[in-house]
Design a protein around this motif. Structure first.
Motif, PDB file in Angstrom:
ATOM      1  N   ARG A   1      -0.283   9.337   6.914  1.00 58.66           N
ATOM      2  CA  ARG A   1      -1.485   8.791   6.285  1.00 58.66           C
ATOM      3  C   ARG A   1      -1.340   7.280   6.057  1.00 58.66           C
ATOM      4  O   ARG A   1      -2.282   6.520   6.282  1.00 58.66           O
ATOM      5  CB  ARG A   1      -1.739   9.512   4.962  1.00 58.66           C
ATOM      6  CG  ARG A   1      -2.931   8.997   4.170  1.00 58.66           C
ATOM      7  CD  ARG A   1      -3.204   9.908   2.977  1.00 58.66           C
ATOM      8  NE  ARG A   1      -1.987  10.192   2.230  1.00 58.66           N
ATOM      9  CZ  ARG A   1      -1.468   9.362   1.336  1.00 58.66           C
ATOM     10  NH1 ARG A   1      -2.050   8.200   1.088  1.00 58.66           N
ATOM     11  NH2 ARG A   1      -0.370   9.684   0.684  1.00 58.66           N
ATOM     12  N   ILE A   2      -0.148   6.852   5.647  1.00 61.89           N
ATOM     13  CA  ILE A   2       0.106   5.424   5.486  1.00 61.89           C
ATOM     14  C   ILE A   2       0.003   4.720   6.836  1.00 61.89           C
ATOM     15  O   ILE A   2      -0.557   3.622   6.945  1.00 61.89           O
ATOM     16  CB  ILE A   2       1.504   5.184   4.878  1.00 61.89           C
ATOM     17  CG1 ILE A   2       1.591   5.784   3.474  1.00 61.89           C
ATOM     18  CG2 ILE A   2       1.822   3.691   4.844  1.00 61.89           C
ATOM     19  CD1 ILE A   2       0.618   5.207   2.479  1.00 61.89           C
TER      20      ILE A   2
ATOM     21  N   LYS B   1       2.643   1.895  -3.415  1.00 53.39           N
ATOM     22  CA  LYS B   1       1.733   2.450  -4.423  1.00 53.39           C
ATOM     23  C   LYS B   1       1.415   3.913  -4.125  1.00 53.39           C
ATOM     24  O   LYS B   1       1.353   4.743  -5.033  1.00 53.39           O
ATOM     25  CB  LYS B   1       0.437   1.630  -4.469  1.00 53.39           C
ATOM     26  CG  LYS B   1       0.618   0.212  -4.976  1.00 53.39           C
ATOM     27  CD  LYS B   1      -0.686  -0.568  -4.895  1.00 53.39           C
ATOM     28  CE  LYS B   1      -0.484  -2.008  -5.332  1.00 53.39           C
ATOM     29  NZ  LYS B   1      -1.730  -2.819  -5.190  1.00 53.39           N
ATOM     30  N   SER B   2       1.216   4.228  -2.857  1.00 57.85           N
ATOM     31  CA  SER B   2       0.826   5.579  -2.473  1.00 57.85           C
ATOM     32  C   SER B   2       1.987   6.566  -2.586  1.00 57.85           C
ATOM     33  O   SER B   2       1.800   7.702  -3.035  1.00 57.85           O
ATOM     34  CB  SER B   2       0.289   5.579  -1.040  1.00 57.85           C
ATOM     35  OG  SER B   2      -0.046   6.871  -0.619  1.00 57.85           O
ATOM     36  N   LEU B   3       3.186   6.137  -2.185  1.00 63.00           N
ATOM     37  CA  LEU B   3       4.339   7.027  -2.153  1.00 63.00           C
ATOM     38  C   LEU B   3       5.141   6.993  -3.447  1.00 63.00           C
ATOM     39  O   LEU B   3       6.032   7.829  -3.646  1.00 63.00           O
ATOM     40  CB  LEU B   3       5.250   6.669  -0.973  1.00 63.00           C
ATOM     41  CG  LEU B   3       4.624   6.769   0.430  1.00 63.00           C
ATOM     42  CD1 LEU B   3       5.595   6.252   1.473  1.00 63.00           C
ATOM     43  CD2 LEU B   3       4.213   8.203   0.740  1.00 63.00           C
TER      44      LEU B   3
ATOM     45  N   ASP C   1       2.429  12.483   4.566  1.00 64.03           N
ATOM     46  CA  ASP C   1       2.228  11.342   3.664  1.00 64.03           C
ATOM     47  C   ASP C   1       2.466  10.024   4.383  1.00 64.03           C
ATOM     48  O   ASP C   1       1.665   9.084   4.270  1.00 64.03           O
ATOM     49  CB  ASP C   1       3.168  11.448   2.456  1.00 64.03           C
ATOM     50  CG  ASP C   1       2.820  12.608   1.554  1.00 64.03           C
ATOM     51  OD1 ASP C   1       1.648  13.043   1.578  1.00 64.03           O
ATOM     52  OD2 ASP C   1       3.711  13.095   0.839  1.00 64.03           O
ATOM     53  N   GLU C   2       3.557   9.955   5.124  1.00 60.13           N
ATOM     54  CA  GLU C   2       3.856   8.737   5.875  1.00 60.13           C
ATOM     55  C   GLU C   2       2.847   8.525   6.999  1.00 60.13           C
ATOM     56  O   GLU C   2       2.487   7.377   7.314  1.00 60.13           O
ATOM     57  CB  GLU C   2       5.275   8.799   6.448  1.00 60.13           C
ATOM     58  CG  GLU C   2       6.367   8.700   5.400  1.00 60.13           C
ATOM     59  CD  GLU C   2       6.692  10.028   4.742  1.00 60.13           C
ATOM     60  OE1 GLU C   2       5.984  11.027   5.019  1.00 60.13           O
ATOM     61  OE2 GLU C   2       7.665  10.082   3.968  1.00 60.13           O
TER      62      GLU C   2
ATOM     63  N   THR D   1       0.835  -1.206   0.000  1.00 67.56           N
ATOM     64  CA  THR D   1       0.000   0.000   0.000  1.00 67.56           C
ATOM     65  C   THR D   1       0.868   1.253   0.000  1.00 67.56           C
ATOM     66  O   THR D   1       0.607   2.210  -0.732  1.00 67.56           O
ATOM     67  CB  THR D   1      -0.930   0.008   1.233  1.00 67.56           C
ATOM     68  OG1 THR D   1      -1.777  -1.147   1.200  1.00 67.56           O
ATOM     69  CG2 THR D   1      -1.784   1.265   1.260  1.00 67.56           C
ATOM     70  N   ALA D   2       1.910   1.250   0.831  1.00 63.81           N
ATOM     71  CA  ALA D   2       2.807   2.402   0.919  1.00 63.81           C
ATOM     72  C   ALA D   2       3.553   2.627  -0.389  1.00 63.81           C
ATOM     73  O   ALA D   2       3.721   3.773  -0.827  1.00 63.81           O
ATOM     74  CB  ALA D   2       3.790   2.204   2.069  1.00 63.81           C
TER      75      ALA D   2
ATOM     76  N   LEU E   1      -3.645   4.182   7.717  1.00 61.63           N
ATOM     77  CA  LEU E   1      -4.200   3.063   6.953  1.00 61.63           C
ATOM     78  C   LEU E   1      -3.691   1.738   7.512  1.00 61.63           C
ATOM     79  O   LEU E   1      -4.442   0.753   7.592  1.00 61.63           O
ATOM     80  CB  LEU E   1      -3.820   3.189   5.473  1.00 61.63           C
ATOM     81  CG  LEU E   1      -4.448   4.346   4.694  1.00 61.63           C
ATOM     82  CD1 LEU E   1      -3.850   4.431   3.290  1.00 61.63           C
ATOM     83  CD2 LEU E   1      -5.967   4.182   4.606  1.00 61.63           C
TER      84      LEU E   1
END
Length: 257
Positions: free
Chosen positions: A130-131, A82-84, A127-128, A79-80, A134
């Motif tokens: 938010r990960i 893909k997001s970052l 950003d981190e 997930t991280a 999740l």
């Protein structure tokens, strides 16, 4: 690619041309037997040993950590990534799985979990963070627990550490001190009544974060030539000018709003 060891229905150890790798995927280990061919259509992520130390650490981990945590950690890492828009090495899998199990065990034993850097992590690394949020939601769902928000910060820092490199601890400490110094100047000298929940204040922190990150970059501060105190004294006047410019920017943004 052949099955070498089965941890659970979703995690197994495989061998491909004498190269061992950890395979994670829903149902990839279901009804499998040692020596069978791995169903490549079920592979979601593969972790290759990076060195002998990684192999040793992983083997020790699977003997003491439930493979469920390996699966959870792998999902969070995917997930991280893909997001970052980044990729993380296999050491994060080991560290994150170990951390998650430790956190859940502490919670089940009613041992307190306190993160002294929660505010800084939330505001300096959104950003981190938010990960991390999740991740905690996923852990709670999978393990039937309710980890506190403090764990969001702890997990977020796992990703900050991997992005920042091996000197993270020293750099993060210096970065936090510099940002806090700048914010103190702003709060006392420029904006004593500023609301920390204000959107413009959040923008200010983001700008400070990138400024300080650049300030501490090895390309700008040569290692061994300047101590942190020297860096602070050399750039204090610049921070004041920077804060003044941001003050004017915030005033204009407030007027526009």
């Amino acid at each position: 690619m052949l099955v070498k060891r089965i941890f659970n229905n979703n995690v197994l150890l495989a061998e491909n041309s004498e190269q061992e790798l950890v395979i994670v995927g829903r149902g990839v280990g279901y009804k499998q037997k040692i020596g069978n061919t791995v169903d490549s259509s079920k592979i979601e992520k593969a972790y290759y040993p990076q060195d002998e130390n990684w192999t040793r650490m992983f083997n020790e981990m699977v003997d003491t950590i439930s493979s469920d945590y390996v699966e959870i950690a792998s999902h969070i890492i995917s997930t991280a990534e893909k997001s970052l828009g980044l990729s993380f090495d296999g050491y994060l899998l080991i560290g994150l799985a170990d951390h998650i199990q430790f956190a859940v065990e502490r919670l089940q034993k009613n041992l307190p979990i306190k993160n002294e850097l929660l505010w800084e992590t939330k505001h300096f690394y959104p950003d981190e963070y938010r990960i991390g949020a999740l991740a905690v939601a996923f852990i709670n769902e999978q393990m039937g627990v309710q980890l506190p928000e403090d764990e969001v910060g702890f997990i977020a820092l796992k990703f900050v550490e991997k992005r920042a490199g091996p000197n993270f601890n020293e750099k993060a400490t210096n970065m936090t001190q510099l940002i806090e110094s700048a914010l103190t100047l702003i709060r006392h000298d420029l904006l004593p009544d500023i609301d920390s929940s204000n959107l413009n204040y959040q923008r200010l922190i983001v700008h400070l974060r990138f400024f300080v990150d650049r300030l501490l970059d090895e390309n700008h501060v040569q290692k061994g030539e300047n101590s942190f105190d020297n860096v602070m004294s050399q750039h204090l006047s610049f921070i004041r000018k920077f804060a003044g410019a941001l003050h004017r920017l915030i005033s204009m943004c407030t007027t526009c709003n």
